[in-house]
Design a protein around this motif. Structure first.
Motif, PDB file in Angstrom:
ATOM      1  N   SER A  91      23.739  35.300  40.782  1.00 12.76           N
ATOM      2  CA  SER A  91      24.149  36.496  41.520  1.00 12.76           C
ATOM      3  C   SER A  91      25.672  36.604  41.599  1.00 12.76           C
ATOM      4  N   ALA A  95      27.908  39.682  40.211  1.00 14.48           N
ATOM      5  CA  ALA A  95      28.771  40.458  41.108  1.00 14.48           C
ATOM      6  C   ALA A  95      30.214  40.475  40.615  1.00 14.48           C
ATOM      7  N   GLN A  98      30.436  42.932  37.780  1.00 12.04           N
ATOM      8  CA  GLN A  98      30.379  44.305  38.269  1.00 12.04           C
ATOM      9  C   GLN A  98      31.713  44.718  38.887  1.00 12.04           C
TER      10      GLN A  98
END
Length: 319
Positions: A91, A95, A98
């Motif tokens: 994760s 992130a 992104q």
């Protein structure tokens, strides 16, 4: 209200400090943040897109930045986007990517904004093969160079040179057997010591230039600051800052014209060119699109900071 300059830089960068001091002294508002370190904990992003383009804002703890009202961006080696320690590995990596493509993409697309330099142009211009090919195309002298992963190619190349230098293609930290991190610098090599491990990666080899001195030329738009560097006992002067001396000199019109052509071809406003002097010839080694200059003796850093401020201020046509 005067449009602000956005400084995208880590908070402990003295080079950025000098430029921002110059801008503050001229009454130009500045917003500074480090997206890799500050987002998302310290930065709130709202970017809207429709038929008229991009609008929105970035909020920091002390400022609101109107995305359509930025005078210019001074892009100075911000921290890479990094995973959050509060997330699991997968994760956190997702992130961070992104953030790079989201916030980073917004910062690279500010409407009607001048960049010194645009981050995508910086990234492209960091590749040494592109630097060498562009320098040659623009009329600059370059050393004979080989990029290879073949042992026999290195031996043949070195046999036609009085000396051979190895340079890393990128300043990637290297972890030694004792667990310590080190930087690999440019250094002379004995080609007979190049073994089969050369096949494991791309390597850059250059003919060693019997130089009289080094020159770092900081070019900002049409402002040119050639600084002769003397006193290094090693091939790579960056290893011996304490022994160096600096002197502002003149670059020949031909070299200045070629450097200007180099920056134009790569879409750059700023470049830190490294040359070595071989007789009267200036031999191009590389150009860092985001190079340092704050370590020079006074008053050189103040002059360069003033030139950068000039270019950033005039981005909106003001004097």
């Amino acid at each position: 209200m005067t449009a602000p300059v956005l400084a995208v830089a880590c908070l402990d960068d003295p080079t950025t400090d000098l430029v921002l001091d110059e801008l503050h002294g001229r009454g130009i508002p500045v917003v500074r943040f480090d997206p890799g370190a500050d987002f998302p904990d310290e930065i709130a992003l709202s970017a809207h897109f429709d038929g008229s383009g991009m609008t929105g804002s970035i909020d920091t703890p002390t400022h609101r930045l109107d995305l359509s009202g930025v005078r210019a961006v001074y892009w100075r080696q911000p921290t890479p986007y990094r995973p959050s320690p509060d997330l699991d590995t997968s994760s956190a990596s997702w992130a961070a990517e992104q953030a790079r493509y989201g916030l980073g993409g917004v910062l690279a697309a500010l409407p009607g904004t001048f960049y010194l330099n645009h981050p995508f142009r910086n990234r492209d211009a960091e590749y040494k093969p592109l630097q060498l090919a562009t320098a040659a195309a623009c009329g600059l002298a370059i050393p004979r160079t080989l990029i290879t992963n073949r042992q026999d190619s290195v031996r043949r190349f070195a046999s036609r040179s009085d000396g051979t230098v190895f340079k890393p293609l990128w300043s990637t930290p290297f972890k030694t057997d004792n667990g310590k991190w080190r930087t690999i610098w440019a250094h002379p090599i004995d080609p007979e010591e190049v073994d089969g491990t050369v096949t494991g990666a791309a390597h850059l080899f250059q003919e060693q230039v019997k130089k009289a001195a080094d020159v770092r030329v900081t070019m900002v738009g049409d402002h040119v600051f050639p600084v002769r560097i003397d006193g290094s006992p090693a091939l790579d002067w960056r290893l011996h800052y304490d022994s160096l001396s600096y002197q502002l000199i003149e670059a020949t019109p031909a070299v200045v014209k070629s450097m200007r052509a180099y920056l134009d071809r790569l879409g750059l406003v700023f470049g830190a060119f490294d040359f070595c002097l071989f007789g009267d010839e200036w031999v191009f080694l590389e150009c860092n699109p985001n190079g340092q200059w704050a370590w020079f003796d006074d008053p050189i850093p103040q002059q360069i900071a003033g030139a950068i401020a000039d270019v950033l201020i005039r981005a909106k046509g003001e004097s």
